[in-house]
Design a protein around this motif. Structure first.
Motif, PDB file in Angstrom:
ATOM      1  N   UNK A 121      22.139 -13.729  -3.469  1.00 22.64           N
ATOM      2  CA  UNK A 121      22.254 -14.615  -2.498  1.00 22.64           C
ATOM      3  C   UNK A 121      21.787 -14.663  -1.222  1.00 22.64           C
ATOM      4  N   UNK A 122      21.592 -13.184  -0.824  1.00 21.54           N
ATOM      5  CA  UNK A 122      21.045 -12.840   0.539  1.00 21.54           C
ATOM      6  C   UNK A 122      20.002 -11.599   0.354  1.00 21.54           C
ATOM      7  N   UNK A 123      18.847 -11.685   1.214  1.00 23.95           N
ATOM      8  CA  UNK A 123      18.093 -10.804   0.929  1.00 23.95           C
ATOM      9  C   UNK A 123      17.377 -10.277   2.299  1.00 23.95           C
ATOM     10  N   UNK A 124      17.136  -9.159   2.666  1.00 23.02           N
ATOM     11  CA  UNK A 124      16.431  -8.896   3.979  1.00 23.02           C
ATOM     12  C   UNK A 124      15.577  -7.764   3.609  1.00 23.02           C
ATOM     13  N   UNK A 151       0.903  -1.369  -0.076  1.00 20.16           N
ATOM     14  CA  UNK A 151       0.077   0.139  -0.003  1.00 20.16           C
ATOM     15  C   UNK A 151       0.921   1.329  -0.048  1.00 20.16           C
ATOM     16  N   UNK A 152       0.441   2.329  -0.493  1.00 26.37           N
ATOM     17  CA  UNK A 152       1.225   3.780  -0.530  1.00 26.37           C
ATOM     18  C   UNK A 152       1.488   4.164   0.701  1.00 26.37           C
ATOM     19  N   UNK A 153       0.917   3.770   1.759  1.00 26.60           N
ATOM     20  CA  UNK A 153       1.380   3.915   3.271  1.00 26.60           C
ATOM     21  C   UNK A 153       2.226   3.348   3.984  1.00 26.60           C
ATOM     22  N   UNK A 154       2.787   2.493   3.069  1.00 26.14           N
ATOM     23  CA  UNK A 154       3.907   1.466   3.926  1.00 26.14           C
ATOM     24  C   UNK A 154       5.123   1.870   3.168  1.00 26.14           C
ATOM     25  N   UNK A 155       6.077   1.973   4.144  1.00 27.07           N
ATOM     26  CA  UNK A 155       7.697   2.305   3.752  1.00 27.07           C
ATOM     27  C   UNK A 155       8.349   0.752   3.411  1.00 27.07           C
ATOM     28  N   UNK A 156       9.300   0.922   2.837  1.00 26.87           N
ATOM     29  CA  UNK A 156      10.029  -0.458   2.579  1.00 26.87           C
ATOM     30  C   UNK A 156      11.584  -0.136   2.378  1.00 26.87           C
ATOM     31  N   UNK A 157      12.257  -0.998   3.222  1.00 22.85           N
ATOM     32  CA  UNK A 157      13.791  -1.006   3.027  1.00 22.85           C
ATOM     33  C   UNK A 157      14.236  -2.408   2.603  1.00 22.85           C
ATOM     34  N   UNK A 158      15.286  -2.290   1.651  1.00 22.85           N
ATOM     35  CA  UNK A 158      15.527  -3.645   1.079  1.00 22.85           C
ATOM     36  C   UNK A 158      16.943  -3.884   1.071  1.00 22.85           C
TER      37      UNK A 158
END
Length: 549
Positions: free
Chosen positions: A507-510, A490-497
């Motif tokens: 090979x590694x994702x958080x 949703x637009x209200x959510x922030x995401x850090x990759x």
């Protein structure tokens, strides 16, 4: 106070609705049995009129028909819901059969504080103590087709009186069988506005009544355990005020809760009763489930006309409060989807600009390096040898562990200390100058977190060595953000990759989200692991953040 100065029954109903109260069964019987008798007498005298709460005067605890008001146009939506279907939109006065329908609608509103129409519930679902006999007479009175509706008000008064016999004087004797059939009329409950009872309705009613009884005992300070006596106190099943549950139960008022509640109420009626007029053609009839699906798919909008074949009501969908909620919900959902698409396009555009700037900077760097290389070449071979050693030192700061041992060993074996020896070559054997075989780098397995991949990799990140591929090399892949849409972010959510990339794959994702959502984080992680990145044997780590709107 004279009858002409008394407020209408509509005013009293609205007062109680605002106070969170309803009429008890005893109050309903005491009020309506005498009124039904007087309405029947008026019809037998040849009177025809429109019967709604606004045409009834509320005098003390009694009700009187005001014929002057009974011929006026009904402007209140709740009053219009009390009109028999054959009177709606025609402006004509009704006969005894039409008044039977109106009495049924008024009785329903007095006990439930709700109007009849789409999404209406059975009274027993709202008030646990409503007698089964009351629901039975309502089902008969609210038959939409006059040819299959009872037309005997005296029989209706007699049946209502039996719901609380001590609440009023008995009405004149009447044959209650007329509520089932009378001459050429056979009452058809399939045409009733009251929704059919679900299969488990009787069992649910029994549970509701028992819970109500226990609640009343607890309020009176009586024991609730196995020694509690059924019907053992004032108001416990004896028709007293407590047993009528005269106060309404507060309901959730949030938009989502209202939508879910209305959907459940509409879908409780399985009959095909809704027809939509679009492009000059009738579509349907639909059940409530089918109609809500059509609205969600935008097959119909608020301007299309909806007709309820049971009540005879016909007006634009936007004017049906029961269905306008779903039209608005679909519109808002579409707007949010467009906003997400615009956001994704903006992210791609920013990434493209960043990539273009990176290419320009890389081109300038290549030109500068080429110019410096030509100048150094002209300075002579000794300078070139020094430069080679300097370049080797610049690449030698990133290794430790087994790789460090291998490279140190190679440096001892070659002439002039490592200029001509490659990492991993046997002692004394020349290697490729200035190169590092891909196999010399540790290979990290798939499926790790970003931190886990770094921990498995033996290179030393504490020396702040720059990655072999810059953040700009990943911008065209990781920073696009299009994979967020497929995971329903949703637009209200922030995401850090955070992605640890080796040999062109993650090979590694958080992934972390605010607010936290494990399902979305897992979905994004899976999307990133399936992407293709710029290939290099060394493990590089890239972090990208997407802010909430």
């Amino acid at each position: 106070m004279t009858t002409a100065d008394a407020p209408t029954l509509r005013v009293e109903i609205e007062r109680r609705r605002d106070a969170g109260e309803r009429f008890t069964m005893k109050q309903t019987v005491a009020l309506m049995v005498p009124l039904i008798t007087r309405v029947a007498e008026a019809h037998h005298a040849g009177e025809r009129f429109i019967l709604t709460p606004s045409s009834i005067r509320y005098v003390g605890s009694g009700a009187k028909l005001d014929l002057a008001l009974a011929s006026a146009t009904q402007s209140s939506p709740r009053d219009r819901a009390c009109l028999a279907p054959e009177l709606r939109g025609h402006g004509t006065n009704g006969d005894e059969s039409a008044s039977v329908f109106s009495i049924g609608a008024i009785l329903y509103e007095l006990v439930t504080m709700s109007s009849i129409g789409p999404g209406m519930r059975r009274p027993g679902e709202i008030v646990a103590t409503v007698p089964d006999a009351f629901e039975a007479l309502l089902a008969k009175a609210l038959v939409s087709e006059p040819a299959h509706r009872p037309a005997d008000l005296a029989a209706l008064a007699q049946a209502l009186h039996r719901c609380a016999p001590g609440a009023s004087m008995p009405p004149p004797p009447a044959d209650e069988s007329h509520l089932d059939h009378d001459g050429s009329i056979d009452v058809d409950l399939n045409l009733s506005m009251l929704p059919p009872a679900p299969e488990d309705y009787a069992a649910r009613r029994q549970v509701q009544r028992e819970l109500q009884r226990l609640s009343e005992l607890q309020a009176q300070g009586q024991p609730i355990g196995p020694f509690a006596t059924k019907g053992g106190g004032p108001g416990t099943g004896g028709g007293g005020p407590a047993s009528d549950a005269s106060r309404t139960t507060p309901r959730k008022t949030g938009a989502t809760s209202r939508l879910a509640e209305m959907k459940e109420r509409l879908e409780a009626d399985p009959r095909s009763r809704y027809v939509v007029l679009r492009d000059g053609m009738d579509h349907g009839p639909f059940t409530a489930v089918e109609l809500l699906k059509q609205l969600a798919q935008e097959k119909f909008n608020g301007e299309h006309v909806l007709r309820d074949v049971l009540s005879g009501d016909e007006r634009p969908i936007s004017e049906w409060s029961e269905f306008a909620l779903f039209v608005e919900h679909t519109r808002l959902g579409k707007e949010h989807s467009l906003e997400r698409e615009k956001h994704a396009a903006s992210v791609v555009a920013d990434a493209t600009k960043s990539q273009f700037k990176t290419l320009i900077a890389a081109g300038i760097s290549v030109i500068a390096i080429a110019a410096l290389a030509g100048a150094y070449y002209r300075l002579g071979r000794d300078s070139a040898d020094d430069l080679t050693v300097t370049g080797d030192r610049a690449h030698a700061v990133d290794v430790d562990g087994e790789l460090a041992k291998a490279k140190a060993k190679a440096q001892r074996g070659g002439p002039r200390g490592a200029v001509g020896a490659g990492v991993g070559a046997p002692d004394g054997e020349p290697g490729q100058a200035g190169t590092t075989p891909a196999g010399s780098y540790p290979q990290v397995p798939d499926g790790l977190s970003c931190a886990g991949a770094q921990a498995r990799y033996v290179e030393d990140y504490s020396k702040d060595a720059p990655p072999d591929l810059t953040q700009g090399a990943y911008a065209g892949v990781l920073s696009r953000g299009t994979y967020l849409n497929s995971c329903g972010v949703p637009p209200s959510m922030s995401v850090v990759v955070c992605a640890a990339v080796q040999n062109g794959r993650a090979v590694g994702v958080t992934v972390s989200t605010t607010p936290p959502n494990g399902g979305i984080s897992k979905c994004i992680s899976g999307q990133i692991r399936s992407m293709a990145f710029p290939a290099h044997p060394r493990l590089d780590v890239a972090t990208t953040s997407f802010a909430a709107q």
